[in-house]
Design a protein around this motif. Structure first.
Motif, PDB file in Angstrom:
ATOM      1  N   LEU A   7      52.219  34.276 -59.253  1.00 33.37           N
ATOM      2  CA  LEU A   7      52.095  33.240 -58.216  1.00 33.37           C
ATOM      3  C   LEU A   7      51.676  33.838 -56.878  1.00 33.37           C
ATOM      4  CD1 LEU A   7      55.126  30.984 -59.149  1.00 33.37           C
ATOM      5  CD2 LEU A   7      52.703  30.330 -59.172  1.00 33.37           C
ATOM      6  N   ASP A   8      52.203  35.008 -56.542  1.00 33.53           N
ATOM      7  CA  ASP A   8      51.791  35.686 -55.300  1.00 33.53           C
ATOM      8  C   ASP A   8      50.304  36.034 -55.353  1.00 33.53           C
ATOM      9  OD1 ASP A   8      54.349  35.518 -54.264  1.00 33.53           O
ATOM     10  OD2 ASP A   8      54.880  37.601 -54.751  1.00 33.53           O
ATOM     11  N   HIS A   9      49.860  36.518 -56.500  1.00 32.29           N
ATOM     12  CA  HIS A   9      48.443  36.877 -56.666  1.00 32.29           C
ATOM     13  C   HIS A   9      47.564  35.627 -56.561  1.00 32.29           C
ATOM     14  CE1 HIS A   9      45.102  39.400 -57.741  1.00 32.29           C
ATOM     15  NE2 HIS A   9      44.831  38.681 -58.819  1.00 32.29           N
ATOM     16  N   ILE A  10      48.007  34.535 -57.176  1.00 35.91           N
ATOM     17  CA  ILE A  10      47.283  33.270 -57.071  1.00 35.91           C
ATOM     18  C   ILE A  10      47.158  32.865 -55.611  1.00 35.91           C
ATOM     19  CG2 ILE A  10      47.481  30.776 -57.504  1.00 35.91           C
ATOM     20  CD1 ILE A  10      48.578  31.541 -60.324  1.00 35.91           C
ATOM     21  N   GLY A  11      48.247  32.979 -54.864  1.00 34.44           N
ATOM     22  CA  GLY A  11      48.220  32.629 -53.444  1.00 34.44           C
ATOM     23  C   GLY A  11      47.201  33.444 -52.664  1.00 34.44           C
ATOM     24  N   ALA A  12      47.137  34.736 -52.947  1.00 33.40           N
ATOM     25  CA  ALA A  12      46.172  35.599 -52.258  1.00 33.40           C
ATOM     26  C   ALA A  12      44.744  35.212 -52.626  1.00 33.40           C
ATOM     27  CB  ALA A  12      46.440  37.063 -52.604  1.00 33.40           C
ATOM     28  N   LEU A  13      44.513  34.916 -53.903  1.00 36.62           N
ATOM     29  CA  LEU A  13      43.167  34.513 -54.331  1.00 36.62           C
ATOM     30  C   LEU A  13      42.765  33.185 -53.687  1.00 36.62           C
ATOM     31  CD1 LEU A  13      43.384  35.414 -58.147  1.00 36.62           C
ATOM     32  CD2 LEU A  13      42.095  36.655 -56.382  1.00 36.62           C
ATOM     33  N   VAL A  14      43.703  32.256 -53.620  1.00 40.25           N
ATOM     34  CA  VAL A  14      43.420  30.943 -53.017  1.00 40.25           C
ATOM     35  C   VAL A  14      43.097  31.101 -51.530  1.00 40.25           C
ATOM     36  CG1 VAL A  14      44.485  28.738 -52.362  1.00 40.25           C
ATOM     37  CG2 VAL A  14      44.686  29.578 -54.706  1.00 40.25           C
ATOM     38  N   ARG A  15      43.833  31.936 -50.841  1.00 38.84           N
ATOM     39  CA  ARG A  15      43.554  32.165 -49.412  1.00 38.84           C
ATOM     40  C   ARG A  15      42.146  32.719 -49.218  1.00 38.84           C
ATOM     41  NH1 ARG A  15      48.893  33.423 -49.737  1.00 38.84           N
ATOM     42  NH2 ARG A  15      48.571  35.647 -49.962  1.00 38.84           N
ATOM     43  N   GLU A  16      41.765  33.677 -50.048  1.00 37.43           N
ATOM     44  CA  GLU A  16      40.416  34.249 -49.945  1.00 37.43           C
ATOM     45  C   GLU A  16      39.354  33.196 -50.284  1.00 37.43           C
ATOM     46  OE1 GLU A  16      37.670  37.961 -51.549  1.00 37.43           O
ATOM     47  OE2 GLU A  16      39.768  37.842 -52.195  1.00 37.43           O
ATOM     48  N   GLU A  17      39.620  32.403 -51.320  1.00 36.64           N
ATOM     49  CA  GLU A  17      38.691  31.342 -51.707  1.00 36.64           C
ATOM     50  C   GLU A  17      38.504  30.346 -50.563  1.00 36.64           C
ATOM     51  OE1 GLU A  17      38.201  28.082 -55.286  1.00 36.64           O
ATOM     52  OE2 GLU A  17      40.213  28.502 -54.512  1.00 36.64           O
ATOM     53  N   HIS A  18      39.596  29.926 -49.948  1.00 35.91           N
ATOM     54  CA  HIS A  18      39.512  28.975 -48.833  1.00 35.91           C
ATOM     55  C   HIS A  18      38.763  29.566 -47.646  1.00 35.91           C
ATOM     56  CE1 HIS A  18      43.104  26.273 -50.217  1.00 35.91           C
ATOM     57  NE2 HIS A  18      42.078  26.262 -51.048  1.00 35.91           N
ATOM     58  N   ALA A  19      38.988  30.841 -47.378  1.00 35.86           N
ATOM     59  CA  ALA A  19      38.287  31.491 -46.268  1.00 35.86           C
ATOM     60  C   ALA A  19      36.778  31.474 -46.509  1.00 35.86           C
ATOM     61  CB  ALA A  19      38.792  32.923 -46.082  1.00 35.86           C
ATOM     62  N   LEU A  20      36.371  31.725 -47.732  1.00 42.32           N
ATOM     63  CA  LEU A  20      34.936  31.694 -48.050  1.00 42.32           C
ATOM     64  C   LEU A  20      34.390  30.270 -47.961  1.00 42.32           C
ATOM     65  CD1 LEU A  20      34.707  34.187 -51.046  1.00 42.32           C
ATOM     66  CD2 LEU A  20      33.640  34.450 -48.795  1.00 42.32           C
ATOM     67  N   ARG A  21      35.126  29.319 -48.502  1.00 42.58           N
ATOM     68  CA  ARG A  21      34.651  27.925 -48.492  1.00 42.58           C
ATOM     69  C   ARG A  21      34.589  27.346 -47.082  1.00 42.58           C
ATOM     70  NH1 ARG A  21      33.996  25.929 -53.485  1.00 42.58           N
ATOM     71  NH2 ARG A  21      35.196  26.829 -55.203  1.00 42.58           N
ATOM     72  N   ASP A  22      35.442  27.846 -46.205  1.00 42.30           N
ATOM     73  CA  ASP A  22      35.506  27.333 -44.834  1.00 42.30           C
ATOM     74  C   ASP A  22      34.495  27.974 -43.890  1.00 42.30           C
ATOM     75  OD1 ASP A  22      37.538  25.646 -45.595  1.00 42.30           O
ATOM     76  OD2 ASP A  22      39.149  26.897 -44.780  1.00 42.30           O
ATOM     77  N   ARG A  23      33.754  28.945 -44.377  1.00 40.79           N
ATOM     78  CA  ARG A  23      32.765  29.623 -43.533  1.00 40.79           C
ATOM     79  C   ARG A  23      31.658  28.670 -43.136  1.00 40.79           C
ATOM     80  NH1 ARG A  23      31.273  35.585 -44.119  1.00 40.79           N
ATOM     81  NH2 ARG A  23      29.602  34.572 -43.038  1.00 40.79           N
ATOM     82  N   GLU A  24      31.331  28.688 -41.899  1.00 41.89           N
ATOM     83  CA  GLU A  24      30.213  27.870 -41.417  1.00 41.89           C
ATOM     84  C   GLU A  24      28.921  28.656 -41.557  1.00 41.89           C
ATOM     85  OE1 GLU A  24      30.727  25.939 -37.682  1.00 41.89           O
ATOM     86  OE2 GLU A  24      32.848  25.592 -38.061  1.00 41.89           O
ATOM     87  N   GLY A  25      27.848  27.960 -41.775  1.00 41.82           N
ATOM     88  CA  GLY A  25      26.556  28.633 -41.866  1.00 41.82           C
ATOM     89  C   GLY A  25      26.195  29.085 -43.265  1.00 41.82           C
ATOM     90  N   GLY A  26      26.995  28.709 -44.251  1.00 40.62           N
ATOM     91  CA  GLY A  26      26.662  29.074 -45.620  1.00 40.62           C
ATOM     92  C   GLY A  26      27.131  30.460 -45.993  1.00 40.62           C
ATOM     93  N   LEU A  27      26.986  30.750 -47.260  1.00 37.70           N
ATOM     94  CA  LEU A  27      27.434  32.025 -47.806  1.00 37.70           C
ATOM     95  C   LEU A  27      26.248  32.898 -48.181  1.00 37.70           C
ATOM     96  CD1 LEU A  27      30.194  30.731 -50.276  1.00 37.70           C
ATOM     97  CD2 LEU A  27      30.523  31.636 -47.973  1.00 37.70           C
ATOM     98  N   THR A  28      26.458  34.183 -48.076  1.00 41.32           N
ATOM     99  CA  THR A  28      25.450  35.127 -48.565  1.00 41.32           C
ATOM    100  C   THR A  28      25.489  35.122 -50.092  1.00 41.32           C
ATOM    101  OG1 THR A  28      26.955  37.015 -48.649  1.00 41.32           O
ATOM    102  CG2 THR A  28      25.836  36.602 -46.533  1.00 41.32           C
ATOM    103  N   ASP A  29      24.505  35.733 -50.703  1.00 37.47           N
ATOM    104  CA  ASP A  29      24.489  35.837 -52.165  1.00 37.47           C
ATOM    105  C   ASP A  29      25.733  36.568 -52.663  1.00 37.47           C
ATOM    106  OD1 ASP A  29      22.106  34.460 -52.339  1.00 37.47           O
ATOM    107  OD2 ASP A  29      20.873  36.269 -52.513  1.00 37.47           O
ATOM    108  N   ASP A  30      26.116  37.643 -51.986  1.00 37.69           N
ATOM    109  CA  ASP A  30      27.306  38.401 -52.386  1.00 37.69           C
ATOM    110  C   ASP A  30      28.567  37.551 -52.265  1.00 37.69           C
ATOM    111  OD1 ASP A  30      25.840  40.655 -52.980  1.00 37.69           O
ATOM    112  OD2 ASP A  30      26.263  41.661 -51.072  1.00 37.69           O
TER     113      ASP A  30
END
Length: 78
Positions: A7-30
């Motif tokens: 569950l802790d690992h899931i939480g860390a992955l979700v936080r990273e996922e949200h940070a990427l999804r919340d980025r303005e200006g789109g995402l790089t290919d990487d």
């Protein structure tokens, strides 16, 4: 890994996922590749947690649960 660690690992992955999804200006290919990797890892973690809980519920050792390969986890039908 026990349920709490998963569950802790899931939480860390979700936080990273949200940070990427919340980025303005789109995402790089990487970043898009990383996002897809996170999605797969989350599916694997949730699957592992469900396996562990089912094994516990039916008297089996939850430590016998194993992470399934991405193709198997991603191939589930709803």
């Amino acid at each position: 890994m026990d349920n709490e660690q998963i569950l802790d690992h899931i939480g860390a992955l979700v936080r990273e996922e949200h940070a990427l999804r919340d980025r303005e200006g789109g995402l790089t290919d990487d970043e898009r590749v990383r996002l897809r990797t996170l999605e797969v890892q989350l599916d694997q973690c949730w699957d592992l947690l469900r396996q562990r809980r089912a094994k516990s519920e039916y008297g089996d050792n939850p430590d016998n649960a194993a992470t399934r390969p991405p193709g198997e986890v991603e191939g589930y039908l709803s």
